[in-house]
Write an enzyme that holds these catalytic residues in place. Structure first.
Site, PDB file in Angstrom:
ATOM      1  N   SER A 192       0.850  -1.130   0.125  1.00 46.24           N
ATOM      2  CA  SER A 192      -0.097   0.029   0.092  1.00 46.24           C
ATOM      3  C   SER A 192       0.926   1.249  -0.005  1.00 46.24           C
ATOM      4  O   SER A 192       1.532   1.556   0.972  1.00 46.24           O
ATOM      5  CB  SER A 192      -0.807  -0.143   1.137  1.00 46.24           C
ATOM      6  OG  SER A 192      -1.645   1.119   1.399  1.00 46.24           O
TER       7      SER A 192
ATOM      8  N   LYS B  68      -0.794  -0.804  -4.656  1.00 53.96           N
ATOM      9  CA  LYS B  68      -2.068  -0.185  -4.161  1.00 53.96           C
ATOM     10  C   LYS B  68      -1.644   1.147  -3.759  1.00 53.96           C
ATOM     11  O   LYS B  68      -0.922   1.391  -2.868  1.00 53.96           O
ATOM     12  CB  LYS B  68      -2.755  -0.803  -2.925  1.00 53.96           C
ATOM     13  CG  LYS B  68      -3.634   0.025  -2.151  1.00 53.96           C
ATOM     14  CD  LYS B  68      -4.412  -0.679  -0.995  1.00 53.96           C
ATOM     15  CE  LYS B  68      -4.639   0.041   0.187  1.00 53.96           C
ATOM     16  NZ  LYS B  68      -5.504  -0.783   1.179  1.00 53.96           N
ATOM     17  N   LEU B  69      -2.448   1.822  -4.612  1.00 51.61           N
ATOM     18  CA  LEU B  69      -2.302   3.421  -4.452  1.00 51.61           C
ATOM     19  C   LEU B  69      -3.238   4.309  -3.567  1.00 51.61           C
ATOM     20  O   LEU B  69      -4.521   3.859  -3.896  1.00 51.61           O
ATOM     21  CB  LEU B  69      -2.207   4.078  -5.792  1.00 51.61           C
ATOM     22  CG  LEU B  69      -1.182   3.863  -6.847  1.00 51.61           C
ATOM     23  CD1 LEU B  69      -1.253   4.895  -8.022  1.00 51.61           C
ATOM     24  CD2 LEU B  69       0.276   3.952  -6.138  1.00 51.61           C
ATOM     25  N   LYS B  70      -3.065   5.069  -2.671  1.00 53.93           N
ATOM     26  CA  LYS B  70      -3.809   5.817  -1.809  1.00 53.93           C
ATOM     27  C   LYS B  70      -4.342   6.996  -2.818  1.00 53.93           C
ATOM     28  O   LYS B  70      -3.370   7.782  -3.481  1.00 53.93           O
ATOM     29  CB  LYS B  70      -3.291   6.155  -0.609  1.00 53.93           C
ATOM     30  CG  LYS B  70      -3.026   5.344   0.373  1.00 53.93           C
ATOM     31  CD  LYS B  70      -4.222   4.444   1.006  1.00 53.93           C
ATOM     32  CE  LYS B  70      -4.086   3.627   2.206  1.00 53.93           C
ATOM     33  NZ  LYS B  70      -5.276   3.139   2.813  1.00 53.93           N
TER      34      LYS B  70
ATOM     35  N   ASP C 238      -7.226   3.043  -3.272  1.00 54.32           N
ATOM     36  CA  ASP C 238      -7.934   2.970  -1.977  1.00 54.32           C
ATOM     37  C   ASP C 238      -7.955   4.525  -1.461  1.00 54.32           C
ATOM     38  O   ASP C 238      -7.410   5.257  -1.302  1.00 54.32           O
ATOM     39  CB  ASP C 238      -7.075   2.369  -0.789  1.00 54.32           C
ATOM     40  CG  ASP C 238      -7.872   2.186   0.424  1.00 54.32           C
ATOM     41  OD1 ASP C 238      -8.880   2.571   0.582  1.00 54.32           O
ATOM     42  OD2 ASP C 238      -6.994   1.685   1.534  1.00 54.32           O
TER      43      ASP C 238
ATOM     44  N   ASN D  46     -10.261   5.527   0.895  1.00 52.90           N
ATOM     45  CA  ASN D  46     -10.476   5.826   2.574  1.00 52.90           C
ATOM     46  C   ASN D  46     -11.553   6.765   2.580  1.00 52.90           C
ATOM     47  O   ASN D  46     -11.420   7.963   3.497  1.00 52.90           O
ATOM     48  CB  ASN D  46      -9.222   6.136   3.414  1.00 52.90           C
ATOM     49  CG  ASN D  46      -8.118   5.127   3.567  1.00 52.90           C
ATOM     50  OD1 ASN D  46      -7.306   4.796   2.921  1.00 52.90           O
ATOM     51  ND2 ASN D  46      -8.701   4.094   4.315  1.00 52.90           N
TER      52      ASN D  46
ATOM     53  N   GLU E 267     -11.206   0.837  -3.779  1.00 51.55           N
ATOM     54  CA  GLU E 267     -11.378   0.420  -2.207  1.00 51.55           C
ATOM     55  C   GLU E 267     -12.102   1.649  -1.650  1.00 51.55           C
ATOM     56  O   GLU E 267     -11.416   2.836  -1.830  1.00 51.55           O
ATOM     57  CB  GLU E 267     -10.227   0.088  -1.614  1.00 51.55           C
ATOM     58  CG  GLU E 267     -10.116  -0.552  -0.219  1.00 51.55           C
ATOM     59  CD  GLU E 267      -8.888  -0.749   0.390  1.00 51.55           C
ATOM     60  OE1 GLU E 267      -8.063  -1.005  -0.463  1.00 51.55           O
ATOM     61  OE2 GLU E 267      -8.708  -0.968   1.693  1.00 51.55           O
TER      62      GLU E 267
ATOM     63  N   ASP F  81     -13.826  -1.889   2.551  1.00 49.63           N
ATOM     64  CA  ASP F  81     -12.975  -2.022   3.463  1.00 49.63           C
ATOM     65  C   ASP F  81     -13.669  -1.497   4.823  1.00 49.63           C
ATOM     66  O   ASP F  81     -14.346  -2.147   5.532  1.00 49.63           O
ATOM     67  CB  ASP F  81     -11.649  -1.097   3.479  1.00 49.63           C
ATOM     68  CG  ASP F  81     -10.829  -1.151   4.745  1.00 49.63           C
ATOM     69  OD1 ASP F  81     -10.952  -1.654   5.720  1.00 49.63           O
ATOM     70  OD2 ASP F  81      -9.536  -0.391   4.657  1.00 49.63           O
TER      71      ASP F  81
ATOM     72  N   LYS G 286      -9.926  -7.232   7.357  1.00 49.77           N
ATOM     73  CA  LYS G 286      -9.053  -6.908   8.511  1.00 49.77           C
ATOM     74  C   LYS G 286      -9.872  -7.305   9.950  1.00 49.77           C
ATOM     75  O   LYS G 286     -10.954  -6.890  10.115  1.00 49.77           O
ATOM     76  CB  LYS G 286      -8.801  -5.224   8.576  1.00 49.77           C
ATOM     77  CG  LYS G 286      -8.029  -4.611   7.279  1.00 49.77           C
ATOM     78  CD  LYS G 286      -8.338  -3.248   7.630  1.00 49.77           C
ATOM     79  CE  LYS G 286      -7.461  -2.419   6.481  1.00 49.77           C
ATOM     80  NZ  LYS G 286      -7.797  -0.893   6.508  1.00 49.77           N
TER      81      LYS G 286
ATOM     82  N   GLY H 224      -4.408  -4.453   5.902  1.00 52.16           N
ATOM     83  CA  GLY H 224      -3.531  -4.279   6.976  1.00 52.16           C
ATOM     84  C   GLY H 224      -3.556  -2.862   7.671  1.00 52.16           C
ATOM     85  O   GLY H 224      -4.413  -1.957   7.268  1.00 52.16           O
TER      86      GLY H 224
END
Ligand code: OSB
Ligand code: MG
Length: 358
Positions: free
Chosen positions: A123, A149-151, A177, A179, A202, A227, A251, A279
């Site tokens: 990540s 995985k790129l934020k 992702d 968030n 995500e 997530d 998770k 994670g």
């Protein structure tokens, strides 16, 4: 524990991890669990000091009052407390560690692992520039990670994704992702991600809004993966049935423990929904358990189970080393790793609180 490099997500920038460890002492021996809550309540409503408080005043007294405790009993003993899943998960993990160590079996055997090693992704946080991002990603590619995985967040999405995709080539596994950084007003914008052949997007929207994810899933080709929203097997079933998610990030901390995590794996497997292990920048202790979980048959996508060196210069346990893009599932009893007492003593910022059975 200082991170080897700052980790920035749409909810903030982290330069270190403050870690809460739980140790249970049983007649049969001891067990350790890691609480994955962050210092601040920015990923979910839980945060570290809140976990300490709820464990000390509510959860541990209930557990200590029970006569004989097996890991399978923990969730029901603690069920009178609403929420606080990360705190509950830390206790359940410690009990499970003590129990499986005493029985001489590993977490992998207990969960039903079907492979000796697991495919690993990494990540990658939001960078200060595209050049810095490409540098970081190329380092991970060279190390052998099997998925990037790129934020992302508004203002840091199409450009970095396009740049990384052109650097790593069309066949490399790439996902993003958010968030929860977007709203349904961004659906047209998010559709532009379809051009980059992503494995998944995500958690674009707030955790409570399953309906918004249904709308997005119908509007774009990129698979939607939840997530933050998935806090139990029941919510997972509902989100799958409503077409909000076609892949799930599991998770254990977020869902109240490894046993609920295994149940989510099971309901997804029955429904042909692929899962992968998420994670929370765990130390080797939490990582050991995550890697065991990721060895279950439904974990068909590489997880955020990266090597110790991706996070820490010195891990709290034996370090996890990437070999051919994989980490080995520990085979020793319990988590299969040992917390290094000298590091705990050297790094602790708070004296241990001893909660005794009365
Ligand atoms: O959303 O998956 C997330 C880290 C902290 C909090 C939330 C997330 C993450 C990560 C890193 O993406 C996963 C890891 O490498 O442990
Ligand atoms: Mg996530």
């Amino acid at each position: 524990m200082p991170l080897v490099r700052p980790f920035e997500t749409s909810f903030g920038r982290q330069t270190a991890r403050e870690v809460l460890l739980v140790r249970v002492l049983a007649e049969e021996g001891e067990g350790w669990g890691e609480c994955v809550a962050m210092s601040a309540p920015v990923y979910s409503s839980e945060y570290l000091a809140g976990c300490v408080d709820v464990i000390r005043d509510h959860l541990a007294p209930a557990l200590l009052a029970a006569r004989t405790v097996r890991a399978v009993d923990v969730a029901s003993i603690l069920g009178f407390v609403i929420g606080h899943r990360m705190a509950k998960a830390a206790l359940e993990s410690a009990v499970l560690d003590a129990q499986t160590r005493a029985a001489g079996i590993s977490f992998g055997e207990y969960f039903g692992a079907v492979r000796p090693e697991v495919d690993c992704g990494v990540s990658v946080g939001i960078s200060s520039s595209l050049d810095a991002l490409l540098d970081e990603v190329s380092g991970y590619v060279d190390e052998g990670y099997r998925r990037i995985k790129l934020k992302i967040k508004p203002g840091w999405d199409l450009e970095p994704v396009a740049a990384v995709r052109s650097m790593i080539g069309p066949d490399a596994l790439l996902q993003v992702d958010a968030n929860t950084a977007y709203t349904t007003a961004d659906i047209d914008h998010l559709r532009e991600l379809d051009a980059f052949g992503l494995l998944l997007i995500e958690q674009p929207f707030v955790e409570e809004d399953i309906a918004a994810h249904v709308r997005l899933a119908h509007a774009i080709d990129t698979p939607v993966c939840l997530d933050e929203s998935i806090v139990s097997a029941a919510v997972a079933i509902d989100a799958i049935d409503r077409d909000a998610t076609s892949i799930i990030n599991i998770k254990a901390g977020r869902v109240g423990g490894y046993l609920e995590a295994v149940r989510i794996h099971d309901v997804c497997l029955e429904r042909d929904v692929p899962v992968w292990c998420g994670g929370m920048l765990e130390t080797g202790l939490g990582r050991a358990a995550n890697v065991a979980l990721a060895a279950l048959p439904g974990f068909t996508l590489p997880g955020d189970t990266s090597a110790s060196s991706r996070y820490f210069a010195d891990d709290l346990t034996e370090s996890f080393v990437l070999v051919d893009g994989r980490l080995a599932v520990p085979t020793g009893p319990g988590t299969g790793v040992t917390v290094r007492p000298e590091l705990v003593a050297a790094w602790r910022t708070t004296a241990p609180e001893l909660l005794a059975r009365v």
